[in-house]
Design a protein around this motif. Structure first.
Motif, mmCIF file in Angstrom:
data_model
loop_
_atom_site.group_PDB
_atom_site.id
_atom_site.type_symbol
_atom_site.label_atom_id
_atom_site.label_comp_id
_atom_site.label_asym_id
_atom_site.label_seq_id
_atom_site.Cartn_x
_atom_site.Cartn_y
_atom_site.Cartn_z
ATOM 1 N N VAL A 342 8.704 22.808 -2.370
ATOM 2 C CA VAL A 342 9.044 21.610 -3.273
ATOM 3 C C VAL A 342 7.833 20.814 -3.585
ATOM 4 O O VAL A 342 7.812 19.661 -4.150
ATOM 5 C CB VAL A 342 10.064 20.877 -2.661
ATOM 6 C CG1 VAL A 342 11.505 21.899 -2.721
ATOM 7 C CG2 VAL A 342 9.891 20.224 -1.153
ATOM 8 N N VAL A 343 6.825 20.939 -2.407
ATOM 9 C CA VAL A 343 5.667 19.947 -2.413
ATOM 10 C C VAL A 343 4.928 20.212 -3.428
ATOM 11 O O VAL A 343 3.949 19.292 -3.849
ATOM 12 C CB VAL A 343 5.010 20.073 -1.030
ATOM 13 C CG1 VAL A 343 4.112 21.182 -1.020
ATOM 14 C CG2 VAL A 343 3.975 18.747 -0.738
ATOM 15 N N THR A 344 5.062 21.322 -3.933
ATOM 16 C CA THR A 344 4.105 21.981 -5.169
ATOM 17 C C THR A 344 4.501 21.448 -6.443
ATOM 18 O O THR A 344 4.022 21.663 -7.469
ATOM 19 C CB THR A 344 3.954 23.320 -5.130
ATOM 20 O OG1 THR A 344 5.113 23.877 -5.513
ATOM 21 C CG2 THR A 344 3.347 23.796 -3.878
ATOM 22 N N VAL A 345 5.877 20.767 -6.700
ATOM 23 C CA VAL A 345 6.511 20.681 -7.750
ATOM 24 C C VAL A 345 6.023 19.383 -8.397
ATOM 25 O O VAL A 345 5.724 18.342 -7.616
ATOM 26 C CB VAL A 345 8.029 20.361 -7.694
ATOM 27 C CG1 VAL A 345 8.709 19.957 -8.841
ATOM 28 C CG2 VAL A 345 8.477 21.938 -7.180
ATOM 29 N N GLY A 346 5.742 19.120 -9.562
ATOM 30 C CA GLY A 346 5.462 17.696 -10.024
ATOM 31 C C GLY A 346 3.917 17.608 -10.496
ATOM 32 O O GLY A 346 3.419 16.537 -10.733
ATOM 33 N N GLY A 347 3.311 18.442 -10.081
ATOM 34 C CA GLY A 347 1.692 18.627 -10.474
ATOM 35 C C GLY A 347 1.039 17.525 -9.780
ATOM 36 O O GLY A 347 0.932 17.364 -8.378
ATOM 37 N N ASP A 348 0.120 16.584 -10.363
ATOM 38 C CA ASP A 348 -0.394 15.333 -9.863
ATOM 39 C C ASP A 348 0.123 14.166 -9.483
ATOM 40 O O ASP A 348 -0.091 13.200 -9.132
ATOM 41 C CB ASP A 348 -1.446 15.066 -10.806
ATOM 42 C CG ASP A 348 -2.533 16.117 -10.995
ATOM 43 O OD1 ASP A 348 -2.674 16.942 -10.342
ATOM 44 O OD2 ASP A 348 -3.073 16.218 -12.109
ATOM 45 N N ASN A 349 1.631 14.158 -9.883
ATOM 46 C CA ASN A 349 2.601 13.281 -9.744
ATOM 47 C C ASN A 349 3.520 13.202 -8.452
ATOM 48 O O ASN A 349 4.487 13.934 -8.521
ATOM 49 C CB ASN A 349 3.456 12.886 -10.974
ATOM 50 C CG ASN A 349 4.145 11.605 -10.830
ATOM 51 O OD1 ASN A 349 4.575 10.840 -9.550
ATOM 52 N ND2 ASN A 349 4.637 10.827 -11.785
ATOM 53 N N PRO A 350 3.106 12.853 -7.307
ATOM 54 C CA PRO A 350 3.766 12.923 -6.063
ATOM 55 C C PRO A 350 5.169 12.472 -6.137
ATOM 56 O O PRO A 350 6.338 12.856 -5.390
ATOM 57 C CB PRO A 350 2.989 12.337 -5.025
ATOM 58 C CG PRO A 350 2.052 11.154 -5.691
ATOM 59 C CD PRO A 350 2.048 11.827 -7.028
ATOM 60 N N LEU A 351 5.462 11.353 -6.973
ATOM 61 C CA LEU A 351 6.772 10.925 -7.217
ATOM 62 C C LEU A 351 7.870 12.049 -7.680
ATOM 63 O O LEU A 351 9.110 11.974 -6.968
ATOM 64 C CB LEU A 351 6.880 9.708 -8.179
ATOM 65 C CG LEU A 351 6.129 8.401 -7.833
ATOM 66 C CD1 LEU A 351 6.025 7.429 -8.897
ATOM 67 C CD2 LEU A 351 6.759 7.776 -6.483
ATOM 68 N N ILE A 352 7.219 12.828 -8.342
ATOM 69 C CA ILE A 352 8.293 13.842 -9.144
ATOM 70 C C ILE A 352 8.581 14.758 -7.931
ATOM 71 O O ILE A 352 9.615 15.314 -7.512
ATOM 72 C CB ILE A 352 7.449 14.639 -10.116
ATOM 73 C CG1 ILE A 352 7.383 13.557 -11.262
ATOM 74 C CG2 ILE A 352 8.458 15.610 -10.637
ATOM 75 C CD1 ILE A 352 6.580 14.276 -12.569
#
Length: 460
Positions: A342-352
């Motif tokens: 799950v930490v890899t989801v969202g690209g450059d946006n850690p909020l996602i």
């Protein structure tokens, strides 16, 4: 990938069979052990007795007083006539057409005052039942109304809420319960506004009438000497006031050094004062309720307490079984792979990434606080570093984490959902559709808006 597919399949089976009404005391351990057997990731008997039963027993040990006292308090409110008087007073002042809103706000006030959502469900249901019956509203909307007031915006979004979901992120991000108040208030307004709108529309669509559920409920005749409105409201007010007083004034002043001894669990007062406070508040409020209403309760006091105590057993054991299921699933290696992905989801946006990861883990474990704890215990430092690198304030990380726990956690296997339906005497098939909308779909929409606002404007 096979292990992930097995976990997903057993979780879906649990939700489907729970929806179909299969007994959770049998279903939860069966699905947990099926996952262990199918993945080959542990001994069956060891997983059952040392993981499932330990987690289930731990939940019962910690929370049984809340369920017991909450159920007894609710029955006393009902038998004394206080619930009827409160409902009549609300209808007189707000109008019958505001019964849904009155139920939502009653739950919101109690949960924002620090009362456990399980206790709120027991305490508010007798009042909601009278409100809905008098207003000729469908009973099937009561669980969703309570869920909206107790399980959503007051649990995750309102700044300062004492809910555990708003407290867990603090040590990881160095924040307070008032983190990101602006975006929190906007998220709360979305949940409340859209949820109330949905329930109001549903009431019109279903048409007038409480439903034939009334035939299965005990109905007492009108009280010869009903309490006045102020007296009827006093027990609920006392629960809130006493809970706050014990939490912030009385218990911190007690000599609790003995708690560090092994005989008392080698713990601290900070870990216990929340439970102690609500135990003390409910006990005193129930005692005063009996004292103020003794002439009305004298002939049925023992029976009322007995029915309340008996009524607490099914909700707590159903909920504890689901806690055991979540513990077994969390012990599987495939769950670790999901957590790390799950930490890899969202690209450059850690909020996602933070929102998706927390939501998925909360949904899989059926627990908002459980999913959040797993996510932050393993990835909290990573998210804080990612946020710092992206220039995202810790306050915003806190609020996104809290709000993210309040969506997928309310899937059909969630313990609070199971408890609420049991208290209301309804099945998933009767009432879950509306719970899903107000406690899953709308909170997820509010989370999306929160992330969008935070990404553009930052924390405020």
């Amino acid at each position: 990938m096979t292990g992930i597919a097995i976990i997903t399949a057993t979780l879906l089976a649990l939700m489907y069979l729970a929806y179909r009404g299969v007994n959770l005391l049998v279903l939860a351990p069966a699905m947990a052990l099926l996952a262990v057997a199918a993945t080959g990731d542990g001994p069956l008997l060891g997983s059952y007795t040392q993981i499932f039963m330990q987690a289930m027993g731990g939940f019962v040990i910690q929370y049984f007083p809340l369920f017991l006292l909450g159920a007894v308090f609710g029955k006393l409110m009902e038998a004394s006539g206080n619930a009827q008087v409160l409902a009549d007073g609300i209808i007189t002042r707000l109008g019958a057409e505001r019964a849904i809103l009155a139920t939502i706000l009653s739950c919101a006030v109690m949960t924002y005052g620090g009362v456990s959502l399980f206790v709120v469900a027991f305490a508010v249901y007798p009042i909601a039942r009278v409100l809905f019956r008098t207003a000729r509203l469908p009973k099937v909307l009561i669980p969703a109304s309570i869920a909206l007031g107790a399980f959503t915006f007051t649990m995750t979004a309102l700044p300062g809420t004492p809910a555990i979901q708003n407290a867990i992120p603090m040590p990881y991000f160095g924040t307070t319960t008032f983190a990101a108040p602006g975006v929190g208030l906007i998220s709360a307004a979305v949940m409340l506004g859209l949820g109330w709108l949905w329930l109001d529309r549903r009431a019109h669509a279903l048409g007038p009438g409480y439903g034939n559920h009334i035939e299965a409920e005990e109905e007492a005749g009108p009280l010869a000497d009903p309490p006045d409105l102020l007296l009827a409201a006093t027990p609920l007010v006392l629960v809130i006031v006493l809970n706050l007083a014990f939490t912030f004034v009385i218990i911190p002043r007690l000599d609790t050094g003995y708690l560090s001894q092994p005989a008392y669990g080698a713990t601290t007062v900070e870990a216990l004062r929340g439970i102690w406070s609500i135990i003390a508040a409910l006990t005193l409020a129930s005692g005063l309720l009996v004292l103020f209403n003794y002439p009305r309760l004298a002939g049925q006091l023992a029976d009322t307490i007995d029915r309340g105590a008996s009524g607490s057993l099914k909700p707590i054991f159903n909920t504890a079984s689901l806690v055991g299921f979540g513990a077994v699933i969390a012990s599987l290696s495939a769950f670790g792979a999901i957590r790390d992905w799950v930490v890899t989801v969202g690209g450059d946006n850690p909020l996602i990434s933070l929102a998706v990861g927390t939501s998925i883990l909360a949904g899989m474990t059926g627990s908002a606080s459980g999913g959040m704890s797993i996510a932050l215990a393993t990835l909290g430092e990573t998210y804080r570093e990612m946020g710092a690198a992206a220039g995202i304030a810790p306050d915003l990380l806190h609020r996104v984490t809290a709000v993210a726990t309040g969506g997928l956690d309310a899937l059909p296997h969630n313990g609070a959902v199971i408890t609420l339906l049991a208290i209301c005497g309804l099945s998933h098939r009767d009432a879950y559709k509306d719970i899903a909308v107000v406690a899953v779909v709308i909170p997820v929409l509010a989370l999306v808006l929160l992330i969008a606002l935070g990404s553009v404007f930052g924390s405020f």
